[in-house]
Design an enzyme around this catalytic site. Structure first.
Site, PDB file in Angstrom:
ATOM      1  N   HIS A  83      39.829  38.760  34.597  1.00  0.00           N
ATOM      2  CA  HIS A  83      39.361  37.377  34.482  1.00  0.00           C
ATOM      3  C   HIS A  83      38.293  37.085  35.549  1.00  0.00           C
ATOM      4  O   HIS A  83      37.187  36.640  35.241  1.00  0.00           O
ATOM      5  CB  HIS A  83      40.555  36.423  34.649  1.00  0.00           C
ATOM      6  CG  HIS A  83      40.188  34.975  34.548  1.00  0.00           C
ATOM      7  ND1 HIS A  83      40.290  34.268  33.381  1.00  0.00           N
ATOM      8  CD2 HIS A  83      39.713  34.099  35.467  1.00  0.00           C
ATOM      9  CE1 HIS A  83      39.880  33.024  33.577  1.00  0.00           C
ATOM     10  NE2 HIS A  83      39.532  32.890  34.847  1.00  0.00           N
ATOM     11  N   GLU A  84      38.628  37.376  36.791  1.00  0.00           N
ATOM     12  CA  GLU A  84      37.679  37.105  37.880  1.00  0.00           C
ATOM     13  C   GLU A  84      36.436  37.984  37.739  1.00  0.00           C
ATOM     14  O   GLU A  84      35.333  37.586  38.126  1.00  0.00           O
ATOM     15  CB  GLU A  84      38.330  37.301  39.250  1.00  0.00           C
ATOM     16  CG  GLU A  84      39.552  36.409  39.530  1.00  0.00           C
ATOM     17  CD  GLU A  84      39.329  34.924  39.267  1.00  0.00           C
ATOM     18  OE1 GLU A  84      38.167  34.469  39.348  1.00  0.00           O
ATOM     19  OE2 GLU A  84      40.314  34.216  38.946  1.00  0.00           O
ATOM     20  N   HIS A 121      33.923  36.184  35.658  1.00  0.00           N
ATOM     21  CA  HIS A 121      33.188  35.191  36.464  1.00  0.00           C
ATOM     22  C   HIS A 121      32.126  35.893  37.312  1.00  0.00           C
ATOM     23  O   HIS A 121      30.995  35.437  37.434  1.00  0.00           O
ATOM     24  CB  HIS A 121      34.144  34.466  37.413  1.00  0.00           C
ATOM     25  CG  HIS A 121      34.982  33.405  36.767  1.00  0.00           C
ATOM     26  ND1 HIS A 121      34.448  32.334  36.107  1.00  0.00           N
ATOM     27  CD2 HIS A 121      36.344  33.230  36.700  1.00  0.00           C
ATOM     28  CE1 HIS A 121      35.430  31.538  35.660  1.00  0.00           C
ATOM     29  NE2 HIS A 121      36.582  32.073  36.001  1.00  0.00           N
ATOM     30  N   GLU A 166      33.882  29.726  32.559  1.00  0.00           N
ATOM     31  CA  GLU A 166      35.184  30.112  32.032  1.00  0.00           C
ATOM     32  C   GLU A 166      35.032  30.911  30.733  1.00  0.00           C
ATOM     33  O   GLU A 166      35.871  31.757  30.421  1.00  0.00           O
ATOM     34  CB  GLU A 166      36.031  28.845  31.822  1.00  0.00           C
ATOM     35  CG  GLU A 166      37.527  29.059  31.796  1.00  0.00           C
ATOM     36  CD  GLU A 166      38.133  29.641  33.077  1.00  0.00           C
ATOM     37  OE1 GLU A 166      37.463  29.666  34.132  1.00  0.00           O
ATOM     38  OE2 GLU A 166      39.284  30.099  33.004  1.00  0.00           O
TER      39      GLU A 166
END
Ligand code: ZN
Length: 512
Positions: free
Chosen positions: A269-270, A273, A299
């Site tokens: 997830h990170e 980003h 997001e």
């Protein structure tokens, strides 16, 4: 002697650069605070961060800034500036207007109130005591209601706060989008609950050392194209990614020794980003627009990697054997099909941040509806626990036994962060629409995922989204990339197809 426009622009950019340098320093201090600073340094470190933040804030509303903006705006209208400078001027003007409309004394009182309210919230959550938090939340909401009058609004007060996080988004659009999603997802969630199927597997809770998990996370970061020459991975309590400058975009994760899945997917997830920030055009370097277009678009990138790609069958077709080998026996009794199911297990739960992909947007909608009504004065703070539980029952079919697991779970309201939650759901919707376009434009999309060809995927995202940073508005990006504005049907189709097939719900799917 008067400066030439060129000299004036250089002086303006130097001023902006000073602000960014302080912000970078704040970023490093903050990263340090959350990744390794000793406990006894917290208080002083927080003092330094708040002093530097106040310095940048003052620079953003100084007389000097006001002069720069007026002169630079004239130069922009005369067509004498580059697009990058023009966008920077627009960005700083918006910030200036927002930061100067609220009287300084009132804003300072609000900041003090935020700090107290946040710590009271933490205690109230710990003690499961909503009544303790109630007066502070009432005060915070009082400020938000007052500030929106200063900031101005056209039809809905909530639009003003939404715009801070997702420029251009409105209540009118969100109401429509959320109601379409709710109408499709609530029956799907119910059908899964009544099917009685659960894909959970004990093996997923096996012990895996932190060191081993770190190696696995690094491996997947590299596979997905994260550039370790412009970043690093460190452990933290609440994972985040931070962009210090375009050459230093760091990610963090949290290792649970009996749940390797958490660190793995939170790292992916990170990574999403971070890939966004690592691939912003170098032309925007040292400008405040060298960042994501909005929280929602940001997001969309993290969810695209974590959920759409990272929890797809195609991804694990190629990577499961490798993960198994890394995990040294832990997954020996699990097949690829079982693994794919277990990582996509869907079940209504109380805590938003632990919710699965399918039930997650419902958690967001509950908060959105409450925030709007609080701001409009349609509901009062003391009614929140009962309203919360009613909505949980209606959307997710479950009611938390305590407020700690209910209305008190998130920190956002204690800080007055209204308008933030919808960006989480918007990100998922954007991601589905972007994926649908990728499938059209990269006809061998599935093959790319199945063969770990993430450079091609990343190149496409860089060219279409990442490089632009904040030079485009979120809806502009979406329109340019996908050819249409946010169309929630992509998201609904994505969820229906994925979860109907996972839970073998063909019949139910047809009826909804
Ligand atoms: Zn995120």
């Amino acid at each position: 002697m008067l400066m030439s426009l060129k000299e004036y622009e250089a002086s303006f950019l130097e001023y902006v650069n000073k602000m960014l340098n302080i912000e970078e320093a704040i970023g490093v201090l903050y990263w340090d605070l959350r990744t390794g600073a000793p406990k006894n340094s917290f208080k002083q470190r927080s003092n330094v961060i708040s002093q530097l933040s106040a310095d940048v804030f003052k620079m953003s509303i100084s007389d000097e800034m006001a002069h720069y903006l007026i002169t630079m705006e004239e130069a922009v209208s005369a067509g004498k500036c580059s697009v990058e400078v023009e966008k920077t001027v627009n960005y700083l003007r918006k910030q200036y207007e927002r930061n100067t409309k609220i009287p300084v004394e009132e804003f300072e009182a609000f900041v003090k109130c935020q700090a107290i309210s946040e710590s009271v919230w933490a205690e109230a959550k710990e003690e499961n005591n909503f009544a303790k938090f109630e007066p502070y939340l009432t005060e915070i909401i009082g400020y938000k209601r007052k500030f929106v009058e200063y900031l101005g609004y056209t039809t809905c007060k909530y639009d003003t706060y939404l715009d801070e996080y997702e420029p251009g988004m409105t209540v009118q659009k969100l109401d429509e989008i959320f109601s379409a999603v709710r109408n499709k997802i609530v029956p799907l969630v119910k059908a899964i609950s009544t099917s009685g199927k659960s894909f959970e597997k004990e093996e997923m809770k096996s012990f895996v050392s932190k060191q081993k998990q770190k190696e696995i996370c690094e491996l997947f970061l590299t596979t997905l194209g994260y550039n370790f020459d412009a970043g690093r991975l460190d452990p933290t309590a609440h994972p985040f990614a931070t962009s210090l400058n375009l050459g230093d975009v760091r990610v963090t994760t949290k290792y649970h020794e009996n749940n390797f899945e958490k660190a793995l997917f939170s790292t992916i997830h990170e990574c999403g980003h971070a890939l966004y920030e690592q691939n912003i055009s170098k032309d925007l370097e040292c400008l405040p627009i060298a960042q994501g277009a909005s929280l929602g678009i940001h997001e969309s990138q993290s969810l695209l990697y974590e959920k759409v790609i990272g929890q797809s069958y195609e991804f694990w077709k190629c990577n499961f054997a490798n993960l198994k080998e890394q995990l040294n026996g832990v997954l020996d009794n699990i097949t690829l099909d079982e693994f794919y199911k277990v990582i996509n297990n869907s079940k209504p739960s109380f805590i938003r941040i632990e919710a699965d992909e399918l039930t997650y947007p419902l958690h967001v909608m509950i908060r959105y509806e409450i925030e709007k009504d609080l701001l409009d004065g349609k509901i009062q703070v003391n009614e929140l626990p009962s309203i919360w539980n009613k909505k949980m029952e209606e959307y997710l079919g479950i009611v938390p036994a305590t407020d700690r697991e209910g209305v008190l779970q998130d920190v956002h309201w204690s800080m007055g962060h209204f308008g933030y939650f919808p960006t989480y759901a918007l990100g998922a919707m954007y991601a589905a629409q972007i994926k649908a376009t990728m499938e059209k434009e990269l006809p061998n999309y599935n093959e790319l995922i199945e063969t770990n060809d993430f450079q091609t995927v990343l190149d496409w995202l860089r060219v279409n989204i990442h490089q632009y940073g904040a030079t485009k508005k979120p809806q502009e990006i979406l329109k340019d990339v996908t050819g249409e504005e946010l169309n929630v049907n992509y998201y609904i189709d994505y969820l229906e197809t994925k979860y109907s097939s996972l839970y073998e719900l063909e019949e139910v799917n047809k009826s909804i």
